[in-house]
Design a protein around this motif. Structure first.
Motif, PDB file in Angstrom:
ATOM      1  N   MET A 176       0.838  -1.183   0.000  1.00 24.95           N
ATOM      2  CA  MET A 176       0.000   0.000   0.000  1.00 24.95           C
ATOM      3  C   MET A 176       0.878   1.240   0.000  1.00 24.95           C
ATOM      4  SD  MET A 176      -3.142  -1.336   2.472  1.00 24.95           S
ATOM      5  CE  MET A 176      -3.035   0.061   3.461  1.00 24.95           C
ATOM      6  N   SER A 177       0.415   2.253  -0.697  1.00 23.18           N
ATOM      7  CA  SER A 177       1.176   3.494  -0.816  1.00 23.18           C
ATOM      8  C   SER A 177       0.649   4.599   0.093  1.00 23.18           C
ATOM      9  CB  SER A 177       1.139   3.991  -2.259  1.00 23.18           C
ATOM     10  OG  SER A 177       1.782   3.080  -3.102  1.00 23.18           O
ATOM     11  N   HIS A 178      -0.670   4.636   0.287  1.00 21.14           N
ATOM     12  CA  HIS A 178      -1.282   5.690   1.101  1.00 21.14           C
ATOM     13  C   HIS A 178      -2.370   5.038   1.944  1.00 21.14           C
ATOM     14  CE1 HIS A 178      -2.959  10.067   1.176  1.00 21.14           C
ATOM     15  NE2 HIS A 178      -2.185   9.813   2.207  1.00 21.14           N
ATOM     16  N   PHE A 179      -2.224   5.124   3.270  1.00 26.01           N
ATOM     17  CA  PHE A 179      -3.156   4.411   4.129  1.00 26.01           C
ATOM     18  C   PHE A 179      -3.225   5.048   5.507  1.00 26.01           C
ATOM     19  CE2 PHE A 179       1.006   2.504   4.361  1.00 26.01           C
ATOM     20  CZ  PHE A 179       1.227   2.303   5.715  1.00 26.01           C
ATOM     21  N   ASN A 180      -4.252   4.658   6.272  1.00 28.75           N
ATOM     22  CA  ASN A 180      -4.425   5.086   7.657  1.00 28.75           C
ATOM     23  C   ASN A 180      -3.703   4.099   8.565  1.00 28.75           C
ATOM     24  OD1 ASN A 180      -6.501   7.319   7.576  1.00 28.75           O
ATOM     25  ND2 ASN A 180      -7.591   5.733   6.456  1.00 28.75           N
ATOM     26  N   TRP A 181      -3.076   4.616   9.608  1.00 28.78           N
ATOM     27  CA  TRP A 181      -2.456   3.787  10.631  1.00 28.78           C
ATOM     28  C   TRP A 181      -2.952   4.309  11.969  1.00 28.78           C
ATOM     29  CZ3 TRP A 181       3.128   4.264  12.732  1.00 28.78           C
ATOM     30  CH2 TRP A 181       3.417   3.179  13.549  1.00 28.78           C
ATOM     31  N   THR A 182      -3.837   3.536  12.597  1.00 26.63           N
ATOM     32  CA  THR A 182      -4.442   3.948  13.856  1.00 26.63           C
ATOM     33  C   THR A 182      -3.750   3.227  15.006  1.00 26.63           C
ATOM     34  OG1 THR A 182      -6.548   4.261  12.714  1.00 26.63           O
ATOM     35  CG2 THR A 182      -6.614   4.144  15.111  1.00 26.63           C
ATOM     36  N   LEU A 183      -3.350   3.984  16.005  1.00 27.19           N
ATOM     37  CA  LEU A 183      -2.677   3.438  17.173  1.00 27.19           C
ATOM     38  C   LEU A 183      -3.697   3.004  18.222  1.00 27.19           C
ATOM     39  CD1 LEU A 183       0.133   6.110  17.551  1.00 27.19           C
ATOM     40  CD2 LEU A 183       0.192   3.963  16.275  1.00 27.19           C
ATOM     41  N   TYR A 184      -3.248   2.209  19.165  1.00 25.46           N
ATOM     42  CA  TYR A 184      -4.134   1.771  20.247  1.00 25.46           C
ATOM     43  C   TYR A 184      -4.691   2.949  21.026  1.00 25.46           C
ATOM     44  CZ  TYR A 184      -2.385  -2.918  19.395  1.00 25.46           C
ATOM     45  OH  TYR A 184      -2.065  -4.098  18.818  1.00 25.46           O
ATOM     46  N   SER A 185      -3.950   4.040  21.088  1.00 23.45           N
ATOM     47  CA  SER A 185      -4.408   5.226  21.815  1.00 23.45           C
ATOM     48  C   SER A 185      -5.552   5.937  21.090  1.00 23.45           C
ATOM     49  CB  SER A 185      -3.248   6.203  21.997  1.00 23.45           C
ATOM     50  OG  SER A 185      -2.835   6.698  20.727  1.00 23.45           O
ATOM     51  N   GLY A 186      -5.808   5.553  19.839  1.00 23.69           N
ATOM     52  CA  GLY A 186      -6.867   6.180  19.056  1.00 23.69           C
ATOM     53  C   GLY A 186      -6.363   7.218  18.075  1.00 23.69           C
ATOM     54  N   ALA A 187      -5.098   7.609  18.197  1.00 25.61           N
ATOM     55  CA  ALA A 187      -4.532   8.571  17.251  1.00 25.61           C
ATOM     56  C   ALA A 187      -4.396   7.905  15.887  1.00 25.61           C
ATOM     57  CB  ALA A 187      -3.171   9.041  17.732  1.00 25.61           C
ATOM     58  N   ASN A 188      -4.693   8.646  14.843  1.00 29.42           N
ATOM     59  CA  ASN A 188      -4.599   8.117  13.481  1.00 29.42           C
ATOM     60  C   ASN A 188      -3.568   8.920  12.685  1.00 29.42           C
ATOM     61  OD1 ASN A 188      -5.763   6.337  11.304  1.00 29.42           O
ATOM     62  ND2 ASN A 188      -5.950   8.339  10.355  1.00 29.42           N
ATOM     63  N   TYR A 189      -2.820   8.231  11.858  1.00 28.08           N
ATOM     64  CA  TYR A 189      -1.820   8.851  10.998  1.00 28.08           C
ATOM     65  C   TYR A 189      -2.062   8.445   9.562  1.00 28.08           C
ATOM     66  CZ  TYR A 189       0.659   9.992  15.256  1.00 28.08           C
ATOM     67  OH  TYR A 189       0.993  10.506  16.476  1.00 28.08           O
ATOM     68  N   HIS A 190      -1.908   9.396   8.655  1.00 30.02           N
ATOM     69  CA  HIS A 190      -1.900   9.085   7.226  1.00 30.02           C
ATOM     70  C   HIS A 190      -0.454   8.785   6.868  1.00 30.02           C
ATOM     71  CE1 HIS A 190      -5.801  11.296   5.879  1.00 30.02           C
ATOM     72  NE2 HIS A 190      -5.974  10.589   6.966  1.00 30.02           N
ATOM     73  N   ILE A 191      -0.232   7.636   6.279  1.00 32.42           N
ATOM     74  CA  ILE A 191       1.098   7.219   5.871  1.00 32.42           C
ATOM     75  C   ILE A 191       1.152   7.234   4.347  1.00 32.42           C
ATOM     76  CG2 ILE A 191       2.842   5.412   5.966  1.00 32.42           C
ATOM     77  CD1 ILE A 191       2.114   6.551   8.724  1.00 32.42           C
ATOM     78  N   LEU A 192       2.133   7.918   3.813  1.00 32.52           N
ATOM     79  CA  LEU A 192       2.395   7.937   2.379  1.00 32.52           C
ATOM     80  C   LEU A 192       3.805   7.378   2.215  1.00 32.52           C
ATOM     81  CD1 LEU A 192       1.650   8.713  -0.504  1.00 32.52           C
ATOM     82  CD2 LEU A 192       2.492  11.010  -0.020  1.00 32.52           C
ATOM     83  N   ARG A 193       3.923   6.230   1.543  1.00 33.52           N
ATOM     84  CA  ARG A 193       5.237   5.596   1.459  1.00 33.52           C
ATOM     85  C   ARG A 193       5.503   5.057   0.061  1.00 33.52           C
ATOM     86  NH1 ARG A 193       4.539  -0.319   4.368  1.00 33.52           N
ATOM     87  NH2 ARG A 193       2.988  -1.049   2.893  1.00 33.52           N
ATOM     88  N   TYR A 252       8.968   7.592   3.420  1.00 31.84           N
ATOM     89  CA  TYR A 252       7.609   7.744   3.905  1.00 31.84           C
ATOM     90  C   TYR A 252       7.374   9.144   4.458  1.00 31.84           C
ATOM     91  CZ  TYR A 252       9.423   7.431   8.626  1.00 31.84           C
ATOM     92  OH  TYR A 252      10.103   7.686   9.770  1.00 31.84           O
ATOM     93  N   HIS A 253       6.104   9.507   4.490  1.00 33.17           N
ATOM     94  CA  HIS A 253       5.669  10.741   5.131  1.00 33.17           C
ATOM     95  C   HIS A 253       4.522  10.363   6.046  1.00 33.17           C
ATOM     96  CE1 HIS A 253       4.718  14.926   5.795  1.00 33.17           C
ATOM     97  NE2 HIS A 253       3.457  14.600   5.614  1.00 33.17           N
ATOM     98  N   CYS A 254       4.485  10.940   7.224  1.00 33.99           N
ATOM     99  CA  CYS A 254       3.493  10.593   8.237  1.00 33.99           C
ATOM    100  C   CYS A 254       2.863  11.880   8.762  1.00 33.99           C
ATOM    101  CB  CYS A 254       4.216   9.831   9.346  1.00 33.99           C
ATOM    102  SG  CYS A 254       3.200   9.399  10.730  1.00 33.99           S
ATOM    103  N   SER A 255       1.531  11.966   8.728  1.00 34.35           N
ATOM    104  CA  SER A 255       0.809  13.141   9.239  1.00 34.35           C
ATOM    105  C   SER A 255      -0.305  12.683  10.166  1.00 34.35           C
ATOM    106  CB  SER A 255       0.162  13.932   8.105  1.00 34.35           C
ATOM    107  OG  SER A 255       1.115  14.414   7.210  1.00 34.35           O
ATOM    108  N   LYS A 256      -0.411  13.288  11.335  1.00 32.42           N
ATOM    109  CA  LYS A 256      -1.503  12.962  12.258  1.00 32.42           C
ATOM    110  C   LYS A 256      -2.765  13.626  11.739  1.00 32.42           C
ATOM    111  CE  LYS A 256      -2.668  12.854  17.127  1.00 32.42           C
ATOM    112  NZ  LYS A 256      -2.227  13.225  18.481  1.00 32.42           N
ATOM    113  N   ARG A 257      -3.751  12.798  11.361  1.00 29.83           N
ATOM    114  CA  ARG A 257      -4.989  13.313  10.769  1.00 29.83           C
ATOM    115  C   ARG A 257      -6.136  12.370  11.074  1.00 29.83           C
ATOM    116  NH1 ARG A 257      -3.674  14.695   4.718  1.00 29.83           N
ATOM    117  NH2 ARG A 257      -5.868  15.225   4.757  1.00 29.83           N
TER     118      ARG A 257
END
Length: 95
Positions: free
Chosen positions: A1-18, A27-32
């Motif tokens: 996958m090139s662009h996807f959501n990565w959600t942590l157990y804490s509930g924070a979500n990051y958009h990952i572009l790799r 990769y680029h990671c943005s909290k969104r």
């Protein structure tokens, strides 16, 4: 996958572009907020296929000479994984 959501157990979500850039992974990671990134993922995959991955190959080969900073990530099992950066992060930065 090139662009996807990565959600942590804490509930924070990051958009990952790799993308692969031999011999590295860029990769680029943005909290969104969670979004449907399936169209963007397909678009980036399409771009990689039509250009045969050559731009990222050349980018990776150039990075071998440009990388100037390495940090070690310590895993719970005791292993260490090197993470390479073009330059050192300003850890005190507010922006």
């Amino acid at each position: 996958m090139s662009h996807f959501n990565w959600t942590l157990y804490s509930g924070a979500n990051y958009h990952i572009l790799r993308t692969g850039c031999y011999p590295y992974m860029k990769y680029h990671c943005s909290k969104r907020a969670i979004q449907d990134l399936s169209m963007e993922d397909k678009f980036f995959r399409f771009l990689k296929v039509i250009n045969l991955g050559l731009p990222m190959l050349f980018y990776g080969l150039a990075a071998i000479h440009l990388i100037s900073h390495t940090e070690l990530v310590h895993l719970p099992n005791g292993d260490r994984v090197p993470i390479y950066f073009l330059y050192a992060e300003d850890k005190g930065s507010m922006h």
